[in-house]
Design a protein around this motif. Structure first.
Motif, mmCIF file in Angstrom:
data_model
loop_
_atom_site.group_PDB
_atom_site.id
_atom_site.type_symbol
_atom_site.label_atom_id
_atom_site.label_comp_id
_atom_site.label_asym_id
_atom_site.label_seq_id
_atom_site.Cartn_x
_atom_site.Cartn_y
_atom_site.Cartn_z
ATOM 1 N N VAL A 222 2.882 6.066 8.117
ATOM 2 C CA VAL A 222 4.296 6.036 7.744
ATOM 3 C C VAL A 222 4.841 4.605 7.772
ATOM 4 O O VAL A 222 5.577 4.204 6.860
ATOM 5 C CB VAL A 222 5.131 6.972 8.654
ATOM 6 N N LEU A 223 4.499 3.819 8.787
ATOM 7 C CA LEU A 223 4.992 2.439 8.849
ATOM 8 C C LEU A 223 4.491 1.619 7.668
ATOM 9 O O LEU A 223 5.224 0.787 7.130
ATOM 10 C CB LEU A 223 4.601 1.783 10.170
ATOM 11 N N GLN A 224 3.255 1.872 7.251
ATOM 12 C CA GLN A 224 2.735 1.150 6.089
ATOM 13 C C GLN A 224 3.382 1.666 4.807
ATOM 14 O O GLN A 224 3.799 0.891 3.960
ATOM 15 C CB GLN A 224 1.215 1.261 6.023
ATOM 16 N N GLU A 225 3.513 2.971 4.688
ATOM 17 C CA GLU A 225 4.131 3.576 3.504
ATOM 18 C C GLU A 225 5.572 3.092 3.325
ATOM 19 O O GLU A 225 6.018 2.821 2.212
ATOM 20 C CB GLU A 225 4.098 5.096 3.646
ATOM 21 N N LYS A 226 6.308 2.979 4.432
ATOM 22 C CA LYS A 226 7.704 2.543 4.385
ATOM 23 C C LYS A 226 7.826 1.019 4.330
ATOM 24 O O LYS A 226 8.927 0.469 4.353
ATOM 25 C CB LYS A 226 8.482 3.069 5.595
ATOM 26 N N LYS A 227 6.670 0.337 4.321
ATOM 27 C CA LYS A 227 6.593 -1.122 4.197
ATOM 28 C C LYS A 227 7.233 -1.841 5.383
ATOM 29 O O LYS A 227 7.790 -2.923 5.246
ATOM 30 C CB LYS A 227 7.174 -1.580 2.869
ATOM 31 N N ILE A 228 7.135 -1.228 6.560
ATOM 32 C CA ILE A 228 7.640 -1.839 7.793
ATOM 33 C C ILE A 228 6.604 -2.795 8.357
ATOM 34 O O ILE A 228 6.933 -3.858 8.877
ATOM 35 C CB ILE A 228 8.019 -0.746 8.816
ATOM 36 N N GLY A 229 5.335 -2.441 8.238
ATOM 37 C CA GLY A 229 4.253 -3.285 8.717
ATOM 38 C C GLY A 229 2.978 -2.480 8.874
ATOM 39 O O GLY A 229 2.962 -1.264 8.699
ATOM 40 N N ILE A 230 1.915 -3.194 9.201
ATOM 41 C CA ILE A 230 0.605 -2.572 9.388
ATOM 42 C C ILE A 230 0.319 -2.536 10.882
ATOM 43 O O ILE A 230 0.096 -3.568 11.519
ATOM 44 C CB ILE A 230 -0.479 -3.347 8.622
ATOM 45 N N LEU A 231 0.362 -1.337 11.442
ATOM 46 C CA LEU A 231 0.256 -1.116 12.887
ATOM 47 C C LEU A 231 -1.191 -0.892 13.306
ATOM 48 O O LEU A 231 -1.931 -0.158 12.655
ATOM 49 C CB LEU A 231 1.093 0.110 13.270
ATOM 50 N N ARG A 232 -1.561 -1.532 14.424
ATOM 51 C CA ARG A 232 -2.870 -1.339 15.044
ATOM 52 C C ARG A 232 -2.688 -1.212 16.545
ATOM 53 O O ARG A 232 -1.768 -1.810 17.114
ATOM 54 C CB ARG A 232 -3.809 -2.516 14.764
ATOM 55 N N MET A 233 -3.578 -0.450 17.174
ATOM 56 C CA MET A 233 -3.557 -0.348 18.632
ATOM 57 C C MET A 233 -4.721 -1.161 19.176
ATOM 58 O O MET A 233 -5.867 -0.931 18.808
ATOM 59 C CB MET A 233 -3.678 1.098 19.106
#
Length: 179
Positions: free
Chosen positions: A92-103
């Motif tokens: 969702v964060l990538q789809e909404k163009k907020i950023g690319i999240l990694r743990m």
């Protein structure tokens, strides 16, 4: 606050976002990142001028946390098992163009989490200023974690594009509410 933006408790309501596509049938629901940053950083400047830097940072964190809670409750499936929830959040964060999240790290015994966001909406591409600037993101992530775990988190940005890193790194800690 404007009444139609509030729920019955006087708090921001998700319904305030309304039907963007109905109101913007030609322009759609997206806008350039520079306009978002223009809004964010001029608002930050005005708040700093009126209330000081520390109060402004607190306001950004608190509003980010409120947004993260609303976002999680209205966009994400909070009933998913942890790995599925995190995969959904990444998508969702990538789809909404907020950023690319990694743990990078998750310690289930302490609740300590280390997350990175690349291509972050708030800061990727900013000049190096020697301090972290993603206070809204700190709150946003804390709100998402709080909504999913039902526990309070403190999230601190430890690396930022504005500090010379090419990724935002956040450490999340459970808040011991008994202290």
């Amino acid at each position: 606050m404007i009444k139609f933006l509030q729920d019955s408790n006087g708090i921001f309501s998700w319904n305030s976002i309304s039907n963007i596509l109905e109101g913007r049938n030609n322009l759609g629901d997206e806008m350039p990142v520079f306009m978002y940053r223009l809004f964010q950083y001029t608002l930050r400047d005005e708040l700093i001028a009126r209330f000081g830097k520390e109060v402004t940072i607190d306001i950004f964190r608190k509003s980010g946390e409120r947004a993260g809670c609303k976002f999680a409750k209205n966009i994400l499936d909070l009933a998913l098992p942890f790995n599925a929830f995190f995969a959904q959040l990444q998508e969702v964060l990538q789809e909404k163009k907020i950023g690319i999240l990694r743990m990078e790290k998750f310690d289930s015994s302490t609740g300590h989490v280390v997350l990175t966001i690349s291509e972050d909406l708030d800061c990727s591409g900013l000049p190096v200023v020697g301090e972290t600037v993603c206070n809204y993101d700190e709150g946003f992530l804390a709100g998402i974690l709080k909504s999913y775990t039902k526990k309070s988190y403190q999230v601190v940005e430890v690396d930022c594009w504005a500090t010379g890193s090419r990724v935002c790194r956040f450490e999340a800690f459970l808040i011991n509410e008994k202290e």
